[in-house]
Design a protein around this motif. Sequence first.
Motif, mmCIF file in Angstrom:
data_model
loop_
_atom_site.group_PDB
_atom_site.id
_atom_site.type_symbol
_atom_site.label_atom_id
_atom_site.label_comp_id
_atom_site.label_asym_id
_atom_site.label_seq_id
_atom_site.Cartn_x
_atom_site.Cartn_y
_atom_site.Cartn_z
ATOM 1 N N SER A 259 37.604 26.961 93.255
ATOM 2 C CA SER A 259 37.697 26.999 94.720
ATOM 3 C C SER A 259 37.680 28.419 95.277
ATOM 4 C CB SER A 259 38.953 26.271 95.183
ATOM 5 O OG SER A 259 40.104 27.011 94.851
ATOM 6 N N GLY A 360 47.457 19.204 93.404
ATOM 7 C CA GLY A 360 46.186 19.823 93.774
ATOM 8 C C GLY A 360 45.395 20.241 92.555
ATOM 9 N N THR A 362 42.325 23.364 92.134
ATOM 10 C CA THR A 362 41.567 24.317 92.935
ATOM 11 C C THR A 362 40.083 24.297 92.596
ATOM 12 O OG1 THR A 362 42.374 25.926 91.344
ATOM 13 C CG2 THR A 362 43.451 25.868 93.484
ATOM 14 N N GLY B 192 50.309 26.569 91.910
ATOM 15 C CA GLY B 192 50.609 27.582 92.924
ATOM 16 C C GLY B 192 51.959 28.251 92.732
ATOM 17 N N VAL B 237 47.228 32.562 97.878
ATOM 18 C CA VAL B 237 46.768 31.177 98.002
ATOM 19 C C VAL B 237 47.871 30.320 98.595
ATOM 20 C CG1 VAL B 237 47.547 30.448 95.693
ATOM 21 C CG2 VAL B 237 45.561 29.315 96.731
ATOM 22 N N GLU B 239 48.475 26.123 98.550
ATOM 23 C CA GLU B 239 47.979 24.784 98.235
ATOM 24 C C GLU B 239 48.773 23.794 99.071
ATOM 25 O OE1 GLU B 239 46.298 23.378 94.682
ATOM 26 O OE2 GLU B 239 47.073 25.073 93.549
ATOM 27 N N GLN B 349 39.760 20.812 98.572
ATOM 28 C CA GLN B 349 39.736 20.516 97.129
ATOM 29 C C GLN B 349 39.453 19.042 96.892
ATOM 30 O OE1 GLN B 349 43.665 21.051 95.626
ATOM 31 N NE2 GLN B 349 43.742 23.250 95.991
ATOM 32 N N LYS B 371 43.329 17.483 100.518
ATOM 33 C CA LYS B 371 43.982 18.524 99.721
ATOM 34 C C LYS B 371 43.243 19.827 99.997
ATOM 35 C CE LYS B 371 44.921 15.092 96.156
ATOM 36 N NZ LYS B 371 46.340 15.134 95.805
ATOM 37 N N ASP B 373 43.061 24.214 99.793
ATOM 38 C CA ASP B 373 43.645 25.487 99.380
ATOM 39 C C ASP B 373 43.122 26.570 100.303
ATOM 40 O OD1 ASP B 373 41.367 25.079 96.953
ATOM 41 O OD2 ASP B 373 41.442 27.128 97.734
ATOM 42 N N ARG B 375 42.823 30.579 100.736
ATOM 43 C CA ARG B 375 42.908 31.869 100.035
ATOM 44 C C ARG B 375 43.210 32.952 101.070
ATOM 45 N NH1 ARG B 375 42.888 30.935 94.359
ATOM 46 N NH2 ARG B 375 41.825 28.921 94.205
ATOM 47 N N GLY B 408 52.035 28.336 96.427
ATOM 48 C CA GLY B 408 51.249 29.420 97.002
ATOM 49 C C GLY B 408 52.047 30.695 97.146
#
Lengths: 505, 505
Positions: A259, A360, A362, B192, B237, B239, B349, B371, B373, B375, B408
Amino acid sequence: MRLTRRRLSSASLLAAALLLTGLATAPRAPAAEADELAAIRKEVERQHDAAIRRLQAWIALPSIAAENLNVREGAEHMARLAREAGFQHVEIVETGGKPGVFARLDAGAPKTVGLYFMYDVKQFDPAEWSSPPLEARIVDRPGLGKVMIGRGAVNQKGPQSALLAALHAIRAAGRKPPVNLVLVAEGEEEIGSPHITRLVHRPEVLEALRGTIGVFMPSAMQDADGVATVSLGAKGVVELELVASGEKWGRGPTKDVHSSLRAMVDSPAWHLVKALDTLVADDGNTITIEGYPKPRPISAEEKAMVAAASARRSEARAKQQLGVQRWIDDLPWREANERLVSQPTVNIQGLVGGYTGPGGKTVLPHRAAAKLDLRLVPGMTREAAVAALREHLRKRGFGDIEINVTGGYDPTGTAADSALIRAQLDVLRKRGLDPVLWPRTAGSYPGFVFTDPPLRLPSGHFGLGHGGGAHAPDEYYVIESANPAVAGYDEAVMSFVEYLHALAK
Amino acid sequence: MRLTRRRLSSASLLAAALLLTGLATAPRAPAAEADELAAIRKEVERQHDAAIRRLQAWIALPSIAAENLNVREGAEHMARLAREAGFQHVEIVETGGKPGVFARLDAGAPKTVGLYFMYDVKQFDPAEWSSPPLEARIVDRPGLGKVMIGRGAVNQKGPQSALLAALHAIRAAGRKPPVNLVLVAEGEEEIGSPHITRLVHRPEVLEALRGTIGVFMPSAMQDADGVATVSLGAKGVVELELVASGEKWGRGPTKDVHSSLRAMVDSPAWHLVKALDTLVADDGNTITIEGYPKPRPISAEEKAMVAAASARRSEARAKQQLGVQRWIDDLPWREANERLVSQPTVNIQGLVGGYTGPGGKTVLPHRAAAKLDLRLVPGMTREAAVAALREHLRKRGFGDIEINVTGGYDPTGTAADSALIRAQLDVLRKRGLDPVLWPRTAGSYPGFVFTDPPLRLPSGHFGLGHGGGAHAPDEYYVIESANPAVAGYDEAVMSFVEYLHALAK
């Protein structure tokens, strides 16, 4: 569709209303018929356990077209059930998809009636059920009585088994069915009947059906309070998947990638979301597909039917059963029902793309799909709906998104004054039931293949009894009813005996 | 983040550039060190089979936090691996989530180096693999040589096992590691790292790490052509799942109901689509979340690094490996890479709602989830990103949609002139490799816990070798390399030996 619409004329509605209020021709009920029905009832009761076991054995063999499960076995079982019920000619016929079953029962009667059966059932996940879905156990349900819980219990094996049990009982009573029968059974109803035309338009099937006065599917037409609904048609449906993929788009990846690459690589999943967004307005409900066929406005007669039905049905109970707090646009009950019978839908059945498991993962998925079903009302055809959707997406830069239509058909309608419907009202009235007349079921069945050219036959559903949970966990069918107004299994069987007699007249 | 940004100053970049061009202080390589490395190399080669078996045994035990699979077993295995490699103090520590492992190896050396490991791996579906993902078979791959295929092969068990193999070989050669080591291993990297702060901020862990000159994670930094990349940081990140449901919305059903009801019942799945649609522009890429933290513009130094790297990396090969025909906005290779290192993402995702199996199922789902993610690049924090998303949805009438953050962290960065990075460049240069300097990895790792207060340590990745397929099927790690420019397993092990020596200076 023009024919269908004409049938739903105010004249036919008036005729139905007259029947409902008992002002039509008085019922003929000679003593001979009463004796015959009494003798048959005795057999229905005597054969109760055998009929229940027959239904349980049927539920134990689920045919699921979407999963390619037990298709051949399901057709063979259906054929055996027909043979055992007295059909002299029974054959499994190829359709290009899952096989169908075609059967004839010649009772030497002047009239012939068509039967439409489905031997397939909807998918199920046993983990969601309180009772194993293939064991068809009979359990107590407060307020309902003893119900059978199983996949297909009400949709449609239970009611169909009751029709077959009626034939068994008639024979055991030393009688013949009062009408000849032509049976068409398919194994793809739950995927939108993609080959129903191939099945029904086979020369020998078409010829047999041409000789009928109409075609009906056994059903459980009573709600939990016992109110029976006579429906004059059903919406059409299209089942399809919209699939966005890197392969077809030429953007994004052709396989799932990490991702983090999202910062330089396009996303087919977002492409799908953007395409979906154009199909309905911000309210989520109003269809915004350009050039989409327009529904015929709801007629005054239909409004009257809905008003009468809404007054008799409990909004609170409906909300409680569905787990719904408010209807679309906060409509009041009657208007919500008008919307239900008259408006097309674009429903998302399922969204699936990328990682769908717990937590999740990625990835940047190369593919995402939305499973849609479109419900169609009079004024719309499957072909026009799909064509408009295709052109709409193309114009907006989504021409790469695949539209995989897996099944579907046009809406269907039958006149209230057709022999098929008059006989229904006749049976219900004799039983002291005051049925609800309903413009069309919001769900769908491929009645178009009977009501549209070349056959142009009346088509509908009939059968006393009650069930619920079609397509959902804990699907059930009442076997012994706690409510005297609701038919249990034996009364459901008797309702078919009476209906065949009414159709013979 | 301010600290991190300061570290990436032009002065530090200049220093790195000097090192790269060989103009910095000349390497010290006394004969004694050469002898020591030769003796250790002999042991690395002698222990090759044992090290490969150790790696295979590790891959055979997948710990997957998202599935709660083998978590305790994975931590225990990690602890055993550390103990066998010579760590004197090894303990499994509770974090409130999956347990971590904390270990210390006291070699009596003046300097101490931190190691960051993960013992968990990404989910996998064996059906998608050409070789069983837990068997870690060694197979021929044209152009690459003999590679090990297995989940975790490169992400991150392969490189981590090579670091441990280096410690085994050093001991077998009768030597001591040139630095003391502090190991922190977590079992939640792939979700994460939700408890990494709890793990690293334990008093005894924090104290041990305060004594280090920096923390690195073993990795395989070479691409298939042998080009080694030295990364100066990584994106952050978040999530999370966005969940629309009838329960929370107060519209639509609270359980899946028959799709025909769509004409009167609202759809949580469409509600989700409408909410998602507001997060990115029609191009699918430009983030349109109101008040979303803005990325710091890419600096001239970063642009220069990307330009140099882009010139050396093959665009055609990248496109072929990813199955991508064009980059976002049809950007040329260099600009696509600038976008990659400098831009935040909002990635889908996974989409999951209603019926996700084969074919269709006519339900109106009560729940649908996306879902995502996100960044994050310098200038952004996890907290600000989530807060902006929440407020954005609330303002637009989607306040009912749940935002379930599962993990994250913030972005991380380390100065090019830190001891950790200078030692990397030193090792690579001695081997005649001309590394690519890279502003930050587009992927993420929780380096923030080391680089941000209170520790403020350099943090990075290091290790020769090559692998691929992280998070995807057929993940691999090169064991015997067909390309002399790419390190096989033993050379990867030696690169760690050399790195520890370089760090000791």
